[in-house]
Design a protein around this motif. Structure first.
Motif, mmCIF file in Angstrom:
data_model
loop_
_atom_site.group_PDB
_atom_site.id
_atom_site.type_symbol
_atom_site.label_atom_id
_atom_site.label_comp_id
_atom_site.label_asym_id
_atom_site.label_seq_id
_atom_site.Cartn_x
_atom_site.Cartn_y
_atom_site.Cartn_z
ATOM 1 N N ARG A 295 5.855 -10.618 -6.690
ATOM 2 C CA ARG A 295 6.242 -9.322 -7.259
ATOM 3 C C ARG A 295 5.300 -8.853 -8.355
ATOM 4 O O ARG A 295 5.420 -7.714 -8.822
ATOM 5 N N SER A 296 4.391 -9.695 -8.789
ATOM 6 C CA SER A 296 3.491 -9.329 -9.881
ATOM 7 C C SER A 296 2.583 -8.176 -9.467
ATOM 8 O O SER A 296 2.281 -7.975 -8.286
ATOM 9 N N ASP A 297 2.150 -7.406 -10.454
ATOM 10 C CA ASP A 297 1.278 -6.268 -10.180
ATOM 11 C C ASP A 297 -0.011 -6.713 -9.499
ATOM 12 O O ASP A 297 -0.529 -6.018 -8.618
ATOM 13 N N GLU A 298 -0.521 -7.882 -9.915
ATOM 14 C CA GLU A 298 -1.792 -8.347 -9.360
ATOM 15 C C GLU A 298 -1.695 -8.588 -7.856
ATOM 16 O O GLU A 298 -2.547 -8.139 -7.085
ATOM 17 N N ILE A 299 -0.643 -9.295 -7.437
ATOM 18 C CA ILE A 299 -0.485 -9.594 -6.009
ATOM 19 C C ILE A 299 -0.168 -8.328 -5.229
ATOM 20 O O ILE A 299 -0.718 -8.092 -4.142
ATOM 21 N N GLN A 300 0.703 -7.487 -5.772
ATOM 22 C CA GLN A 300 1.052 -6.254 -5.075
ATOM 23 C C GLN A 300 -0.180 -5.367 -4.866
ATOM 24 O O GLN A 300 -0.355 -4.764 -3.808
ATOM 25 N N GLU A 301 -1.046 -5.330 -5.863
ATOM 26 C CA GLU A 301 -2.254 -4.516 -5.742
ATOM 27 C C GLU A 301 -3.197 -5.090 -4.690
ATOM 28 O O GLU A 301 -3.762 -4.344 -3.876
ATOM 29 N N VAL A 302 -3.356 -6.419 -4.681
ATOM 30 C CA VAL A 302 -4.242 -7.044 -3.700
ATOM 31 C C VAL A 302 -3.696 -6.859 -2.284
ATOM 32 O O VAL A 302 -4.432 -6.524 -1.353
ATOM 33 N N LEU A 303 -2.398 -7.057 -2.136
ATOM 34 C CA LEU A 303 -1.802 -6.981 -0.802
ATOM 35 C C LEU A 303 -1.715 -5.556 -0.276
ATOM 36 O O LEU A 303 -2.000 -5.299 0.893
ATOM 37 N N PHE A 304 -1.323 -4.632 -1.132
ATOM 38 C CA PHE A 304 -0.958 -3.313 -0.630
ATOM 39 C C PHE A 304 -1.811 -2.178 -1.194
ATOM 40 O O PHE A 304 -1.600 -1.024 -0.848
ATOM 41 N N GLY A 305 -2.772 -2.521 -2.060
ATOM 42 C CA GLY A 305 -3.652 -1.483 -2.579
ATOM 43 C C GLY A 305 -4.481 -0.845 -1.491
ATOM 44 O O GLY A 305 -4.920 0.290 -1.598
ATOM 45 N N PHE A 306 -4.718 -1.597 -0.409
ATOM 46 C CA PHE A 306 -5.489 -1.053 0.708
ATOM 47 C C PHE A 306 -4.614 -0.893 1.943
ATOM 48 O O PHE A 306 -5.072 -0.994 3.070
ATOM 49 N N SER A 307 -3.302 -0.707 1.726
ATOM 50 C CA SER A 307 -2.377 -0.576 2.857
ATOM 51 C C SER A 307 -2.775 0.588 3.745
ATOM 52 O O SER A 307 -3.285 1.598 3.285
ATOM 53 N N ARG A 308 -2.526 0.414 5.023
ATOM 54 C CA ARG A 308 -2.966 1.398 6.002
ATOM 55 C C ARG A 308 -1.782 2.196 6.558
ATOM 56 O O ARG A 308 -0.643 1.810 6.418
ATOM 57 N N GLY A 309 -2.101 3.255 7.250
ATOM 58 C CA GLY A 309 -1.066 4.072 7.885
ATOM 59 C C GLY A 309 -1.368 5.536 7.677
ATOM 60 O O GLY A 309 -1.989 5.911 6.692
ATOM 61 N N SER A 310 -0.937 6.356 8.584
ATOM 62 C CA SER A 310 -1.188 7.793 8.491
ATOM 63 C C SER A 310 -0.167 8.431 7.556
ATOM 64 O O SER A 310 0.809 9.026 7.987
#
Length: 371
Positions: A295-310
């Motif tokens: 739940r940390s900001d660091e992990i969330q940013e790494v995992l979902f900062g480049f999340s894909r989808g239209s």
């Protein structure tokens, strides 16, 4: 008790400004259809009033002082008869807002008309009784606010304890491992739910094996059960199996990255396409420690900062997910942290219980006073 129309007790007007009149540096509230007021540099009104958003969210606010308002915001003031205590009207409107939503008209953006307000009928006790009602409701609202704040402080204490023991995740104080290195040795230990036509309408039955949904990860709500499949279908989809101790992660939408642990006693089942399932090796990383690190900001940013989808946030590819690194402190230090979290969670359950009781009392009094 006397029943009166709101229009007989008040004078109602609307604001005159466009929403873009707001100014971040302004000193006065600027009421629009948003729940929270904006700021503006000038004011057009100075009064005690109830404000009703005329379109969109249709929320209600009370204010006494200098302000300005958007052109679709209704400003309701007393007509000076001395029969109405304005905070009492505010609470009436809070209870009446759902009826206004039902009465709203229009296409994409619903709106209400002036008559929806002027024709609303409420019971009108004496001003003394109105003030007593408001006093009771205000006290309960204050208690509810304090209980929410207490829950927030408990959540913050968990975060602070994590930083105290482990520091920033990427300070390299501890060994790191990829997600694929901290799950059990099983090909299904990291598993995204089935896509496409894996589940069809005919596969669902009234009782059987549970289909876990996004809601379970988002709300940590494992009392919720809606969809079931047969034993035969379950065995056919055994690779997507969920058992107590597994972790579920929301894979798409605004709730992307929400995570929850399947509790002991929960039913066996499978995940649907909106979930990622993780089965950790508890000798490497404990669930509670992982959840709070995840739940940390660091992990969330790494995992979902480049999340894909239209336009809709979506889980990255499984290869990217599996490669994300997590700190792996000694298991004894993890246990120390998890023990602290469990103690805090016990307090949260107690506060949450009190909050629910207070909210129930508040709701029942609103029903009693305003119907």
């Amino acid at each position: 008790m006397e029943k009166v129309k709101i229009g007989e007790l008040t004078k109602i007007r609307t604001g005159k400004l466009d929403a873009n009149a707001a100014s971040e540096a302004g000193k006065y509230p600027f009421f629009t259809c948003s729940k929270e007021p904006l700021k503006i540099s000038t004011y057009s009104y100075e009064c005690e009033c109830v404000l009703v958003a005329g379109n969109g969210d249709l929320n209600v606010k009370y204010y006494n002082g200098k302000f300005d308002a958007y052109q679709r915001t209704y400003i309701i003031e007393s007509n000076g008869s001395g029969k109405l205590y304005m905070p009492y009207l505010y609470y009436f409107m809070e209870g009446y807002i759902e009826e206004l939503r039902n009465q709203s008209i229009g296409g994409v953006i619903k709106y209400i008309k002036l008559s929806n307000l002027t024709e609303a009928v409420m019971e009108l006790p004496s001003v003394e009784v109105q003030k007593k009602v408001v006093e009771i409701l205000e006290k309960l609202k204050g208690v509810i606010k304090l209980e929410y704040e207490q829950i927030s402080r408990l959540d913050e204490s968990i975060k602070s304890r994590f930083v105290e023991l482990f520091g920033n995740i990427y300070e390299e104080r501890f060994e790191t491992k990829t997600l694929s290195q901290i799950v059990i040795e099983d090909k299904n230990a990291i598993k995204r739910g089935p896509f496409g036509g894996a589940l069809k309408k005919d596969d669902f039955v009234e009782h059987g094996y549970l289909v876990y949904e996004q809601r379970h990860a988002i709300h940590d709500d494992f009392q919720y059960e809606k969809y079931y499949i047969t034993k035969e279908k379950y065995e056919d989809m055994i690779g997507f199996k969920v058992v107590p101790g597994d972790l579920l992660v929301s894979c798409s939408g605004v709730t992307l990255g929400r995570i929850a642990e399947v509790p002991q006693g929960a039913k066996e089942g499978i995940i649907n396409q909106a979930l990622l399932k993780l089965t950790l090796d508890q000798s490497i990383m404990m669930n509670t420690f992982f959840i709070n690190q995840f739940r940390s900001d660091e992990i969330q940013e790494v995992l979902f900062g480049f999340s894909r989808g239209s336009g809709i946030p979506n889980m990255p590819s499984m290869s990217e997910v599996k490669s994300v690194r997590f700190i792996c402190p000694p298991i004894e230090l993890q246990k120390q942290y998890c023990s602290f979290v469990h103690q805090v969670d016990k307090l949260k359950v107690e506060v949450q219980g009190n909050l629910e009781k207070t909210q129930l009392l508040f709701d029942s009094l609103m029903q009693q006073y305003f119907g």
